[in-house]
Design an enzyme around this catalytic site. Structure first.
Site, PDB file in Angstrom:
ATOM      1  N   ASP A 102      74.984   2.041  84.119  1.00  0.00           N
ATOM      2  CA  ASP A 102      74.290   1.970  82.973  1.00  0.00           C
ATOM      3  C   ASP A 102      73.086   0.867  83.374  1.00  0.00           C
ATOM      4  O   ASP A 102      73.211   0.186  84.347  1.00  0.00           O
ATOM      5  CB  ASP A 102      75.145   0.945  81.835  1.00  0.00           C
ATOM      6  CG  ASP A 102      75.812   1.891  80.785  1.00  0.00           C
ATOM      7  OD1 ASP A 102      75.636   3.366  80.983  1.00  0.00           O
ATOM      8  OD2 ASP A 102      76.695   1.655  80.167  1.00  0.00           O
ATOM      9  N   ARG A 127      71.376  10.272  83.354  1.00  0.00           N
ATOM     10  CA  ARG A 127      71.400  10.253  81.973  1.00  0.00           C
ATOM     11  C   ARG A 127      69.951   9.602  81.438  1.00  0.00           C
ATOM     12  O   ARG A 127      69.609   8.461  81.798  1.00  0.00           O
ATOM     13  CB  ARG A 127      72.382   9.553  81.330  1.00  0.00           C
ATOM     14  CG  ARG A 127      72.519   9.160  79.863  1.00  0.00           C
ATOM     15  CD  ARG A 127      73.026   7.949  79.360  1.00  0.00           C
ATOM     16  NE  ARG A 127      74.623   8.148  79.833  1.00  0.00           N
ATOM     17  CZ  ARG A 127      75.184   6.753  79.819  1.00  0.00           C
ATOM     18  NH1 ARG A 127      74.582   5.837  79.932  1.00  0.00           N
ATOM     19  NH2 ARG A 127      76.650   7.099  80.146  1.00  0.00           N
ATOM     20  N   LYS A 181      66.081   6.304  75.846  1.00  0.00           N
ATOM     21  CA  LYS A 181      64.750   5.601  75.511  1.00  0.00           C
ATOM     22  C   LYS A 181      64.954   3.975  76.065  1.00  0.00           C
ATOM     23  O   LYS A 181      63.700   3.701  76.615  1.00  0.00           O
ATOM     24  CB  LYS A 181      64.756   5.491  74.020  1.00  0.00           C
ATOM     25  CG  LYS A 181      64.351   7.114  73.410  1.00  0.00           C
ATOM     26  CD  LYS A 181      63.890   6.962  72.086  1.00  0.00           C
ATOM     27  CE  LYS A 181      63.668   8.341  71.303  1.00  0.00           C
ATOM     28  NZ  LYS A 181      63.363   8.437  70.006  1.00  0.00           N
ATOM     29  N   LYS A 220      56.042   3.954  70.017  1.00  0.00           N
ATOM     30  CA  LYS A 220      57.180   4.821  70.038  1.00  0.00           C
ATOM     31  C   LYS A 220      56.849   6.270  70.327  1.00  0.00           C
ATOM     32  O   LYS A 220      57.487   6.858  71.088  1.00  0.00           O
ATOM     33  CB  LYS A 220      57.768   4.940  68.520  1.00  0.00           C
ATOM     34  CG  LYS A 220      58.842   6.014  68.262  1.00  0.00           C
ATOM     35  CD  LYS A 220      59.462   6.083  67.010  1.00  0.00           C
ATOM     36  CE  LYS A 220      60.660   7.058  66.958  1.00  0.00           C
ATOM     37  NZ  LYS A 220      60.256   8.483  67.328  1.00  0.00           N
ATOM     38  N   HIS A 264      70.081  10.236  69.772  1.00  0.00           N
ATOM     39  CA  HIS A 264      70.288  10.796  68.664  1.00  0.00           C
ATOM     40  C   HIS A 264      69.207  11.145  67.711  1.00  0.00           C
ATOM     41  O   HIS A 264      69.255  11.560  66.572  1.00  0.00           O
ATOM     42  CB  HIS A 264      71.145   9.560  67.476  1.00  0.00           C
ATOM     43  CG  HIS A 264      72.341   9.102  68.366  1.00  0.00           C
ATOM     44  ND1 HIS A 264      72.448   8.070  69.256  1.00  0.00           N
ATOM     45  CD2 HIS A 264      73.413   9.403  68.264  1.00  0.00           C
ATOM     46  CE1 HIS A 264      73.195   7.767  69.529  1.00  0.00           C
ATOM     47  NE2 HIS A 264      74.028   8.363  69.184  1.00  0.00           N
ATOM     48  N   ARG A 297      73.114  -2.451  68.556  1.00  0.00           N
ATOM     49  CA  ARG A 297      73.167  -1.170  67.708  1.00  0.00           C
ATOM     50  C   ARG A 297      72.620  -1.587  66.281  1.00  0.00           C
ATOM     51  O   ARG A 297      71.808  -0.597  65.682  1.00  0.00           O
ATOM     52  CB  ARG A 297      74.670  -0.592  67.152  1.00  0.00           C
ATOM     53  CG  ARG A 297      75.294  -0.329  68.523  1.00  0.00           C
ATOM     54  CD  ARG A 297      74.960   0.994  69.292  1.00  0.00           C
ATOM     55  NE  ARG A 297      73.836   0.770  69.953  1.00  0.00           N
ATOM     56  CZ  ARG A 297      73.895   0.230  71.367  1.00  0.00           C
ATOM     57  NH1 ARG A 297      74.839  -0.125  71.712  1.00  0.00           N
ATOM     58  NH2 ARG A 297      72.672   0.294  72.031  1.00  0.00           N
TER      59      ARG A 297
END
Length: 318
Positions: free
Chosen positions: A130, A181, A184, A198, A238, A300
């Site tokens: 990651d 992978r 964003k 964005k 997502h 999250r």
């Protein structure tokens, strides 16, 4: 401003001590975390596999402050790989290098990382490193390449589309045949390092996704037969617009659906996950587990205001 504050809280020890005292925080976190034990995580993997989904497991933890804890985390990660193999789960592994000593000593981290990828290689499994915040981007990619130079092809990268540098990083990684992978990015970064808007992050995401898929045309997998490793291009999002772009680009290039793996987080957009499986796309769910859920939980909340309002409304109600 709210997102920045929540990401600050994700790294604040004083906030961790307060929030982790609330049982409601733990219950809310378990919407996004598959339990605190390995057995709970493996049960979640089994359910997802039964629904036609692939998994990458993540033992939560980051920014380890001493070598003993980093070594203990490495032990548990290797035990996780052993358990995946013993249970015949269709799951790879994701890790954060600050969990295994990156901020303490890069050589310690490299030794721990080598233990992990050796264990994965023994089981025919794959490890995804990651990406964390930008101060460790260079050393993270350096350690990835160090593993590749030692003959470990079962290790891949994560690239964040909000960083200006990502075009060059993706081009170099693709040239080396390293699985990527695309995400964003979930950290607060200064404007001289990352796109502040964005729409620019989204445009970068699509541009880099297209580059990965174009590279897939001439790419031959180096995974052992039946390994279930991800393809060269994985889209971690997502955002349906980003997913639709990846699907359309793959189709325009004449690539099979299997050439674009869609990776999504445990507990988020479950209906979309099932829809994509039904459409025939490989869907891999990022399944975190463990007791160190606080930083992950706070990120999250920062990503989606609805998660925060759900937590706060229930907190005040209780």
């Amino acid at each position: 401003m709210l997102r920045a504050f929540l990401i600050y809280l994700s790294q604040a020890d004083w906030a961790r001590r307060i929030v982790m005292r609330f049982s409601l925080a733990r219950r809310t976190a378990l919407r996004f975390v598959a339990g605190e034990t390995l057995d709970e995580a493996l049960a979640a993997v089994a359910d997802l596999n039964a629904a036609g989904m692939l998994v990458t497991l993540d033992l939560l933890g980051e920014h380890t402050h001493n070598a003993e804890v980093a070594t203990q985390a490495t032990d548990r990660i290797c035990e996780t790989l052993d358990a995946i193999a013993a249970s015949h789960a269709n799951s790879t592994l994701s890790i954060k290098l600050t969990q295994i000593g990156l901020k303490l000593d890069p050589d310690l981290c490299a030794a721990n990382l080598q233990r992990i990828v050796e264990t994965a290689q023994r089981h025919g499994n794959f490890v995804r490193i990651d990406m964390e915040d930008s101060p460790v981007t260079d050393i993270t990619l350096d350690l990835l390449r160090r593993m590749r130079d030692q003959g470990f092809n079962n290790v891949g990268a994560v690239i964040q589309s909000y960083l200006y540098r990502s075009d060059e990083d993706v081009a170099a990684l693709l040239k080396e045949g390293i699985r990527i992978r695309m995400v964003k990015g979930a950290y607060m970064e200064p404007q001289d390092v990352a796109y502040p808007k964005k729409e620019d992050v989204d445009a970068s995401f699509d541009r880099l996704t297209a580059a990965m898929l174009e590279a897939s045309l001439g790419w031959s997998a180096d995974a052992p037969p039946g390994a279930g490793w991800p393809p060269l291009a994985a889209v971690g999002s997502h955002d349906e617009a980003r997913i639709d772009f990846a699907k359309a680009t793959a189709a325009d290039l004449g690539l099979p659906k299997s050439a674009v793996e869609i990776q999504m987080l445990y507990g988020i957009r479950r209906e979309l996950q099932s829809q994509l499986v039904a459409e025939g796309y490989p869907v891999r769910i990022y399944v975190p587990f463990g007791t160190e859920w606080y930083p992950y939980f706070m990120r999250r909340l920062a990503e989606r205001p609805a998660n925060l309002w759900f937590f706060l409304s229930n907190l005040f109600r209780s």
